[in-house]
Motif scaffolding. Sequence first.
Motif, PDB file in Angstrom:
ATOM      1  N   ALA A 145     -16.122  12.310   3.138  1.00  0.00           N
ATOM      2  CA  ALA A 145     -16.488  10.749   3.085  1.00  0.00           C
ATOM      3  C   ALA A 145     -14.987   9.945   3.366  1.00  0.00           C
ATOM      4  CB  ALA A 145     -17.217  10.103   2.339  1.00  0.00           C
ATOM      5  N   ALA A 146     -14.199  10.503   2.383  1.00  0.00           N
ATOM      6  CA  ALA A 146     -12.884   9.914   2.087  1.00  0.00           C
ATOM      7  C   ALA A 146     -11.888   9.944   3.311  1.00  0.00           C
ATOM      8  CB  ALA A 146     -12.111  10.281   0.910  1.00  0.00           C
ATOM      9  N   GLN A 147     -11.946  11.041   3.833  1.00  0.00           N
ATOM     10  CA  GLN A 147     -11.380  11.603   5.385  1.00  0.00           C
ATOM     11  C   GLN A 147     -11.646  10.541   6.294  1.00  0.00           C
ATOM     12  OE1 GLN A 147     -11.704  15.713   5.913  1.00  0.00           O
ATOM     13  NE2 GLN A 147     -11.180  16.136   3.683  1.00  0.00           N
ATOM     14  N   GLN A 148     -13.078  10.314   6.367  1.00  0.00           N
ATOM     15  CA  GLN A 148     -13.628   9.571   7.378  1.00  0.00           C
ATOM     16  C   GLN A 148     -13.039   8.242   7.146  1.00  0.00           C
ATOM     17  OE1 GLN A 148     -17.871   9.765   7.714  1.00  0.00           O
ATOM     18  NE2 GLN A 148     -17.977   8.365   9.443  1.00  0.00           N
ATOM     19  N   THR A 149     -13.244   7.542   6.030  1.00  0.00           N
ATOM     20  CA  THR A 149     -12.656   6.301   5.922  1.00  0.00           C
ATOM     21  C   THR A 149     -11.180   6.190   6.192  1.00  0.00           C
ATOM     22  OG1 THR A 149     -14.120   6.073   3.927  1.00  0.00           O
ATOM     23  CG2 THR A 149     -12.199   4.571   3.970  1.00  0.00           C
ATOM     24  N   ILE A 150     -10.305   7.186   6.009  1.00  0.00           N
ATOM     25  CA  ILE A 150      -8.819   7.178   6.398  1.00  0.00           C
ATOM     26  C   ILE A 150      -8.791   7.102   7.810  1.00  0.00           C
ATOM     27  CG2 ILE A 150      -6.634   8.390   6.293  1.00  0.00           C
ATOM     28  CD1 ILE A 150      -7.433   9.628   3.696  1.00  0.00           C
ATOM     29  N   ALA A 151      -9.531   8.065   8.436  1.00  0.00           N
ATOM     30  CA  ALA A 151      -9.525   8.163   9.744  1.00  0.00           C
ATOM     31  C   ALA A 151      -9.857   6.843  10.847  1.00  0.00           C
ATOM     32  CB  ALA A 151     -10.318   9.380  10.196  1.00  0.00           C
ATOM     33  N   ALA A 190       0.898  -1.130   0.058  1.00  0.00           N
ATOM     34  CA  ALA A 190      -0.148  -0.027   0.218  1.00  0.00           C
ATOM     35  C   ALA A 190       0.820   1.188   0.012  1.00  0.00           C
ATOM     36  CB  ALA A 190      -0.780   0.042   1.205  1.00  0.00           C
ATOM     37  N   VAL A 191       1.052   1.852  -1.266  1.00  0.00           N
ATOM     38  CA  VAL A 191       1.986   3.004  -1.402  1.00  0.00           C
ATOM     39  C   VAL A 191       1.112   4.120  -1.685  1.00  0.00           C
ATOM     40  CG1 VAL A 191       3.884   3.814  -2.801  1.00  0.00           C
ATOM     41  CG2 VAL A 191       4.125   1.544  -1.896  1.00  0.00           C
ATOM     42  N   GLY A 192       1.488   5.289  -1.359  1.00  0.00           N
ATOM     43  CA  GLY A 192       0.968   6.480  -1.919  1.00  0.00           C
ATOM     44  C   GLY A 192       0.838   7.662  -0.747  1.00  0.00           C
ATOM     45  N   PHE A 193       0.303   8.713  -1.516  1.00  0.00           N
ATOM     46  CA  PHE A 193      -0.088   9.970  -0.755  1.00  0.00           C
ATOM     47  C   PHE A 193      -1.325   9.677  -0.065  1.00  0.00           C
ATOM     48  CE2 PHE A 193       4.023  11.498  -2.526  1.00  0.00           C
ATOM     49  CZ  PHE A 193       4.593  12.192  -1.697  1.00  0.00           C
ATOM     50  N   GLU A 194      -1.908  10.934   0.284  1.00  0.00           N
ATOM     51  CA  GLU A 194      -3.401  10.959   0.790  1.00  0.00           C
ATOM     52  C   GLU A 194      -4.299  10.494  -0.167  1.00  0.00           C
ATOM     53  OE1 GLU A 194      -1.337  14.360   2.932  1.00  0.00           O
ATOM     54  OE2 GLU A 194      -0.875  13.481   1.080  1.00  0.00           O
ATOM     55  N   THR A 195      -4.149  10.607  -1.717  1.00  0.00           N
ATOM     56  CA  THR A 195      -5.064  10.157  -2.601  1.00  0.00           C
ATOM     57  C   THR A 195      -5.158   8.863  -2.546  1.00  0.00           C
ATOM     58  OG1 THR A 195      -2.948  10.247  -3.982  1.00  0.00           O
ATOM     59  CG2 THR A 195      -4.200  12.229  -4.212  1.00  0.00           C
ATOM     60  N   THR A 196      -4.343   7.886  -2.262  1.00  0.00           N
ATOM     61  CA  THR A 196      -4.636   6.378  -2.448  1.00  0.00           C
ATOM     62  C   THR A 196      -5.051   5.933  -1.151  1.00  0.00           C
ATOM     63  OG1 THR A 196      -2.225   5.972  -2.173  1.00  0.00           O
ATOM     64  CG2 THR A 196      -3.234   6.095  -4.338  1.00  0.00           C
ATOM     65  N   ALA A 197      -4.759   6.657   0.124  1.00  0.00           N
ATOM     66  CA  ALA A 197      -5.047   6.191   1.573  1.00  0.00           C
ATOM     67  C   ALA A 197      -6.559   5.667   1.328  1.00  0.00           C
ATOM     68  CB  ALA A 197      -4.983   7.111   2.431  1.00  0.00           C
ATOM     69  N   PRO A 198      -7.571   6.166   0.866  1.00  0.00           N
ATOM     70  CA  PRO A 198      -8.974   5.954   1.060  1.00  0.00           C
ATOM     71  C   PRO A 198      -9.236   4.717   0.435  1.00  0.00           C
ATOM     72  CG  PRO A 198      -8.936   8.026   0.454  1.00  0.00           C
ATOM     73  CD  PRO A 198      -7.511   7.689   0.283  1.00  0.00           C
ATOM     74  N   ALA A 199      -8.663   4.282  -0.704  1.00  0.00           N
ATOM     75  CA  ALA A 199      -8.804   2.877  -1.313  1.00  0.00           C
ATOM     76  C   ALA A 199      -8.148   2.137  -0.488  1.00  0.00           C
ATOM     77  CB  ALA A 199      -8.256   3.073  -2.621  1.00  0.00           C
ATOM     78  N   ASN A 200      -6.953   1.902  -0.040  1.00  0.00           N
ATOM     79  CA  ASN A 200      -6.134   1.133   0.828  1.00  0.00           C
ATOM     80  C   ASN A 200      -7.072   0.932   2.080  1.00  0.00           C
ATOM     81  OD1 ASN A 200      -4.233   0.719  -0.954  1.00  0.00           O
ATOM     82  ND2 ASN A 200      -3.025   2.405  -0.406  1.00  0.00           N
ATOM     83  N   ALA A 201      -7.584   1.886   2.752  1.00  0.00           N
ATOM     84  CA  ALA A 201      -8.367   1.946   3.906  1.00  0.00           C
ATOM     85  C   ALA A 201      -9.552   1.044   3.798  1.00  0.00           C
ATOM     86  CB  ALA A 201      -8.592   3.189   4.606  1.00  0.00           C
ATOM     87  N   LEU A 202     -10.075   1.142   2.570  1.00  0.00           N
ATOM     88  CA  LEU A 202     -11.423   0.610   2.218  1.00  0.00           C
ATOM     89  C   LEU A 202     -11.335  -0.847   1.994  1.00  0.00           C
ATOM     90  CD1 LEU A 202     -14.401   1.483   2.028  1.00  0.00           C
ATOM     91  CD2 LEU A 202     -13.718   1.791  -0.701  1.00  0.00           C
ATOM     92  N   SER A 203     -10.150  -1.297   1.661  1.00  0.00           N
ATOM     93  CA  SER A 203      -9.721  -2.627   1.141  1.00  0.00           C
ATOM     94  C   SER A 203      -9.649  -3.391   2.523  1.00  0.00           C
ATOM     95  CB  SER A 203      -8.312  -2.872   0.455  1.00  0.00           C
ATOM     96  OG  SER A 203      -7.333  -2.606   1.404  1.00  0.00           O
TER      97      SER A 203
END
Length: 364
Positions: free
Chosen positions: A258-264, A137-150
């Motif tokens: 929504a993405a921020q909430q998924t990351i958090a 799971a590599v990336g900046f804040e942009t890919t974090a929501p998808a990785n968190a969602l997985s």
Amino acid sequence: MKYLSEYRDPELVDHLLKEIHAIVTRDWTIMEVCGGQTHSLVKNGILNMLPDKVHMVHGPGCPVCVTPQSLIDKAVYLADEAGVILCSYGDMLRVPGTKKSLLEAKAGGADVRILYSPLEAVNIAKDNPDKEVVFFAVGFETTAPANALSVIHAQKAGIKNYSILTSHVLVPPAIEAIVNDPGNVVQGFLAAGHVCTIMGMQEYVPIVEKYKLPIVVTGFEPVDLLQGIYMLLLQLENGEYKLENQYSRVVSEEGNPAAQQTIAEVFEVSDREWRGIATIPKSGYELKADYSRFDANVKFQIPDLQSMKDNGCIAGEILRGKKKPFECPQFSKQCTPLNPLGAPMVSSEGACAAYYHFSNIAVV
């Protein structure tokens, strides 16, 4: 395509270049943070069109480039020694580790797979219950929501053979690290529009106010970048420092809640090592304790691999804007995309790769 073709309009480009040339009275050094912006600047010849007094330097906004060698070595170990199905984005496969890359591990028989989404890796884990599956799971804040969602999907589905090897980094702490570097010459920043699409703009306000330097959130097309540069130069010439949004067609002040909430939900902020730079405090994401069973670092007993630094690679100086790729003695000689010494020559967002592929129009 709407919101794309008009931002490649030659007449708009010419108009903005004339405006930029008209207002510049002294030397200014500007850093575009994102590697995607670097590629656009080089590929479209923009660096050659700017006034001589405007010096563009390239920042650490390439997640593949700043992934430390120790994590590459961990990924290789998991694929080679632990026998997992190691999944990753394509760029990561050719980044050299201490002994080999993931691509070399794959050539040697390891089960390494290129994916476009971590959710694909969750499905692979579901279809292979007898195998451990790890997503790099590599990336900046942009890919974090998808990785968190997985991770959330794996938990809800009761999938126990899925985990992620996390290498998430954050942009604002990197900007602060650059500003605080004793040799820093950067006087203004072009911030990455896609990161702000997720996180909004408020994280940059304290940086602008504390260091009294302007930041303009900018897109990636030629008109985006030239308009962002113009807005930044206008502030610099007038002695101002503000946070401005050139990319308003995409970026809002609050970002994507929504993405921020998924990351958090899944991640917490932690210290993070940046390849070629240093460990920057509170500059990355790690899985929270509640999700530790999905943390490859926790699940697998990875030994101390004694990772080594890049041999002859000056990636750290390039990523901090201290040197240009062509100033590296190894550039296009010992270091090429087919035989990279460091990650910036590998990644599709790497500055060295941009200069290598488009050297006929780059500043050399």
